[in-house]
Scaffold this motif. Structure first.
Motif, PDB file in Angstrom:
ATOM      1  N   LEU A 137       9.561  12.147   0.248  1.00  0.00           N
ATOM      2  CA  LEU A 137       8.754  11.507  -0.783  1.00  0.00           C
ATOM      3  C   LEU A 137       9.588  10.541  -1.613  1.00  0.00           C
ATOM      4  O   LEU A 137       9.185   9.396  -1.854  1.00  0.00           O
ATOM      5  CB  LEU A 137       8.123  12.567  -1.682  1.00  0.00           C
ATOM      6  N   ALA A 148      10.450   7.525   0.424  1.00  0.00           N
ATOM      7  CA  ALA A 148       9.301   6.635   0.583  1.00  0.00           C
ATOM      8  C   ALA A 148       9.095   5.793  -0.667  1.00  0.00           C
ATOM      9  O   ALA A 148       8.760   4.608  -0.584  1.00  0.00           O
ATOM     10  CB  ALA A 148       8.052   7.449   0.885  1.00  0.00           C
ATOM     11  N   GLY A 149       9.308   6.394  -1.828  1.00  0.00           N
ATOM     12  CA  GLY A 149       9.188   5.621  -3.064  1.00  0.00           C
ATOM     13  C   GLY A 149      10.274   4.575  -3.184  1.00  0.00           C
ATOM     14  O   GLY A 149      10.021   3.433  -3.589  1.00  0.00           O
ATOM     15  N   ARG A 168       5.997  -3.072  -5.847  1.00  0.00           N
ATOM     16  CA  ARG A 168       6.307  -1.930  -6.723  1.00  0.00           C
ATOM     17  C   ARG A 168       5.428  -1.960  -7.971  1.00  0.00           C
ATOM     18  O   ARG A 168       4.950  -0.919  -8.437  1.00  0.00           O
ATOM     19  CB  ARG A 168       7.782  -1.946  -7.122  1.00  0.00           C
ATOM     20  N   LEU A 192       3.291   1.719   1.510  1.00  0.00           N
ATOM     21  CA  LEU A 192       2.416   2.455   0.592  1.00  0.00           C
ATOM     22  C   LEU A 192       1.755   3.635   1.295  1.00  0.00           C
ATOM     23  O   LEU A 192       1.595   4.711   0.705  1.00  0.00           O
ATOM     24  CB  LEU A 192       1.350   1.530   0.014  1.00  0.00           C
ATOM     25  N   LEU A 234       4.194   6.417   1.526  1.00  0.00           N
ATOM     26  CA  LEU A 234       4.310   7.113   0.248  1.00  0.00           C
ATOM     27  C   LEU A 234       3.121   8.047   0.034  1.00  0.00           C
ATOM     28  O   LEU A 234       3.287   9.193  -0.401  1.00  0.00           O
ATOM     29  CB  LEU A 234       4.394   6.092  -0.894  1.00  0.00           C
ATOM     30  N   TRP A 240       3.310  12.109  -0.217  1.00  0.00           N
ATOM     31  CA  TRP A 240       2.759  12.805  -1.386  1.00  0.00           C
ATOM     32  C   TRP A 240       1.781  13.897  -0.951  1.00  0.00           C
ATOM     33  O   TRP A 240       1.801  15.010  -1.474  1.00  0.00           O
ATOM     34  CB  TRP A 240       2.071  11.796  -2.303  1.00  0.00           C
ATOM     35  N   ALA A 256       3.398   6.859 -10.063  1.00  0.00           N
ATOM     36  CA  ALA A 256       4.742   6.284 -10.069  1.00  0.00           C
ATOM     37  C   ALA A 256       5.516   6.684 -11.325  1.00  0.00           C
ATOM     38  O   ALA A 256       6.710   7.008 -11.261  1.00  0.00           O
ATOM     39  CB  ALA A 256       4.661   4.761  -9.963  1.00  0.00           C
TER      40      ALA A 256
END
Length: 688
Positions: free
Chosen positions: A116, A119-120, A129, A355, A358, A362, A386
């Motif tokens: 996670l 990925a961010g 972003r 995205l 991500l 999650w 975020a």
């Protein structure tokens, strides 16, 4: 005259005073005096206020739950909170819903956390972003990814433009365009036969005239047909053969397709936001696909609704505009400007993939840690995904990296396990008070002790009152007969623990219905600027009150434009302005409008009014009524239908439900049984 012994023996003897029920040990094993002494001892140790004490289910005072079991569970929670070392509201792992430390897969959790966070971090482009920073849920990230992906094959549409243009009228027009194109293709694509779509640009009139002339010949017919075919031979697909005998019919079909095309091009060109060249050809698969991509670009931009605070639309529009401008600069034939780089560092399709990665990471963490809707809301506390990850992500990484790994998470799971044990005993409000910071390791034992002792005292006092207190009797020693109250003269007392709000409930705050705009805006909703104003009012109402029934939403919107009476035509007009995807049909038939950040499939909460107020059950969405029924049945360990209806109605402030209100709750029970969230066992309804 002096009384004789015989007379004395005939005189009625005084009855031995009956032991008062309040002085006897109750079902919980304590007398009122015992409970009072323990209450006073707890008060000497703490100064907790009454609203810091949890509600206690009747089963505790009734002896159905041993007091030692309750005390042991409270002790376990106190120890777990002490080991946690911080307020639950500050724990970085407060989103975790696991309640069994032995089932915590530390190795798998560490892998998912790292995935996670990676990925961010992989979203490096500043514009992307900034866009991702506006997401509140994985679903919102998916919508952003869909929007970005549309930019791989066509121009990105900023959400601000879509909000101005795309509405019910636009959607209906777009659907009509799709139907016209499909109808045209079904009729005329077969006419292409061996020809390519560009054949419509050929001199078909000359070819048709030559074919007709050849048909009129007898001796030179074949040669003449070859000459007619030569006028369109350049448009024959490689390797395809044209049957000379069917040439005239083939050219007639092409002429019909050509003549019908201009009207279709005009219809497509009338759709706002979409333009096609004059030579656009609906027989060309690539041209039709390009139109579909253009329509899709507007639709996904309109679907990307803002979530969270009221000014979220402004920030989302700015973020999508920045990405769209940067993508357009990169697509420009001249290439990016030679000045400071403002373009995206990744393509729209790559950014969409980032995205989605991500969002998938999650979801993996949510599944692994069994994160519920209440837990997620507790963790995010109105922050975007975020923002929350930026704050707690480093703490997760530090916990993962420690020797032994995930010490903080393990401690949190022990807290959840202790709270779950109290939930199973019916003390569901303890977890709420701990979560809110009202109780901690130092006070939770005394809070439970005080609450339990007061419940025992109440039971003993009620037992004394029902037995007549001092066992008063008449002169003959016969107690006065009890008389039932007249039916309907007073509302039945309701056990507090079945009405008090649990972790699934929150306070209901109705949206304002005060007039704010002129009726002219609502009368002319077809104008894009007016449509935007109406939708802004809808967004405000949904932010405050979603989920909300469609009827109530329409009434609130109407009142904001000065209308007190709402006709069906006006109601339909208002509901047509609701953004796409927000209206859902509930299992019982209710039409309910949801906020973009809410998922009807996973929403388990319900909202209850403040003390002294009530909610009209007709305006409470099915999902809220169902969730309240299930929650009440769960905490009561099953109830008969009538009792469950009465208690659930009371939770919404309705002490005496009307026949219509009771019928509505009964219908909700029927639908909940079909859904499988309630089950019937003998005469009781239980939560599954």
């Amino acid at each position: 005259m002096p009384r004789t012994d015989a007379g004395r023996s005939r005189a009625p003897r005084p009855r031995a005073r009956a032991t008062r029920a309040v002085d006897a040990a109750g079902p919980a094993g304590l007398t009122a005096a015992d409970a009072r002494a323990r209450e006073q001892a707890a008060l000497a140790r703490t100064d907790l206020a009454d609203d810091e004490l949890p509600e206690v289910p009747p089963g505790v005072a009734a002896g159905e739950v041993p007091l030692d079991t309750v005390t042991a569970a409270a002790d376990r929670l106190a120890v777990a909170l002490g080991e946690l070392g911080q307020a639950p509201s500050a724990s970085p792992w407060r989103l975790a819903g696991l309640t069994d430390p032995d089932r915590l897969d530390t190795r798998r959790t560490a892998q998912v956390v790292k995935r996670l966070l990676s990925a961010g971090a992989a979203i490096e482009d500043p514009h992307v972003r900034a866009l991702a920073a506006r997401a509140y849920t994985a679903t919102h990230l998916d919508l952003m990814a869909d929007w970005l992906a549309s930019g791989a094959t066509t121009t990105l549409v900023p959400t601000g433009d879509a909000r101005e243009l795309v509405g019910p009228t636009w959607h209906a027009h777009a659907e009509h365009v799709r139907e016209l194109v499909e109808e045209y293709r079904q009729t005329h694509v077969p006419a292409l036969g061996p020809f390519v779509p560009d054949v419509l640009a050929a001199d078909l009139d000359a070819a048709l005239a030559a074919a007709h002339e050849a048909d009129a010949r007898l001796l030179t017919r074949r040669r003449r047909r070859r000459e007619a075919l030569a006028t369109v031979a350049a448009y024959v697909r490689p390797g395809a053969q044209v049957e000379l005998g069917a040439l005239t019919a083939a050219v007639e079909g092409l002429v019909a397709a050509r003549d019908a095309l201009p009207a279709l091009v005009r219809s497509v060109g009338e759709l706002p936001g979409v333009s096609v060249p004059d030579d656009w050809n609906a027989l060309d698969d690539d041209a039709v696909a390009a139109l579909d991509r253009a329509l899709h670009a507007w639709e996904v931009a309109a679907a990307l609704e803002p979530a969270g605070e009221p000014d979220g639309a402004v920030e989302l529009d700015a973020a999508t505009l920045a990405v769209a401008v940067a993508a357009a600069e990169d697509r420009s034939p001249a290439g990016p400007s030679t000045g400071p780089s403002t373009g995206p560092s990744t393509s729209p399709s790559a950014a969409a993939g980032a995205l989605r990665a991500l969002a998938d990471a999650w979801r993996m963490l949510v599944d692994l840690l069994q994160v519920g809707a209440v837990d997620a809301a507790f963790w995010q506390a109105s922050r975007t995904l975020a923002e929350t990850l930026a704050h707690d992500g480093p703490l997760w990484h530090a916990d993962v990296s420690k020797a032994g790994g995930l010490v903080r998470l393990t401690r949190w799971v022990r807290v959840r396990a202790a709270v779950a044990a109290l939930d199973e005993l019916g003390l569901t409000q303890v977890g709420d008070l701990v979560r809110a910071g009202r109780l901690d390791a130092e006070t939770v034992r005394d809070a439970v002790e005080l609450a339990v002792m007061r419940a025992v005292l109440a039971e003993r006092e009620a037992a004394g009152a029902s037995s007549g207190g001092d066992a008063q009797a008449d002169a003959s020693g016969t107690a006065e007969p009890e008389v039932d109250d007249e039916p309907g003269t007073a509302a039945e007392p309701l056990p507090g623990d079945l009405v008090i709000r649990s972790a699934l409930a929150s306070r209901y705050v109705p949206a304002s219905d005060a007039p704010v705009l002129d009726l002219f805006v609502l009368d002319n909703v077809g104008i894009s600027s007016n449509l935007a104003k109406v939708r802004a009012q809808i967004d405000e109402i949904l932010t405050a009150e979603a989920p909300v029934t469609a009827d109530r939403l329409a009434r609130l919107v109407a009142r904001r434009f000065g209308l007190e009476r709402l006709r069906e035509t006006r109601r339909a007009t208002i509901l047509q302005t609701v953004p796409k995807g927000r209206l859902h049909r509930s299992p019982n038939g209710d039409l309910v409008v949801w906020h973009v950040a809410q998922d009807p499939a996973t929403w388990t909460g319900y909202r209850v009014p403040t003390d002294g107020t009530r909610r009209d059950l007709a305006d409470v969405p099915y999902e809220e009524l169902r969730n309240a029924l299930v929650d009440t049945a769960r905490r009561a360990y099953g109830l008969p239908d009538a009792r469950l209806v009465a208690l659930t109605a009371a939770a919404f402030g309705v002490r005496r439900p009307s026949a219509a209100a009771a019928q509505r709750l009964t219908e909700v029970i029927t639908a909940a049984l079909r859904e499988g969230v309630l089950t019937r066992r003998e005469e009781s309804l239980l939560a599954t």
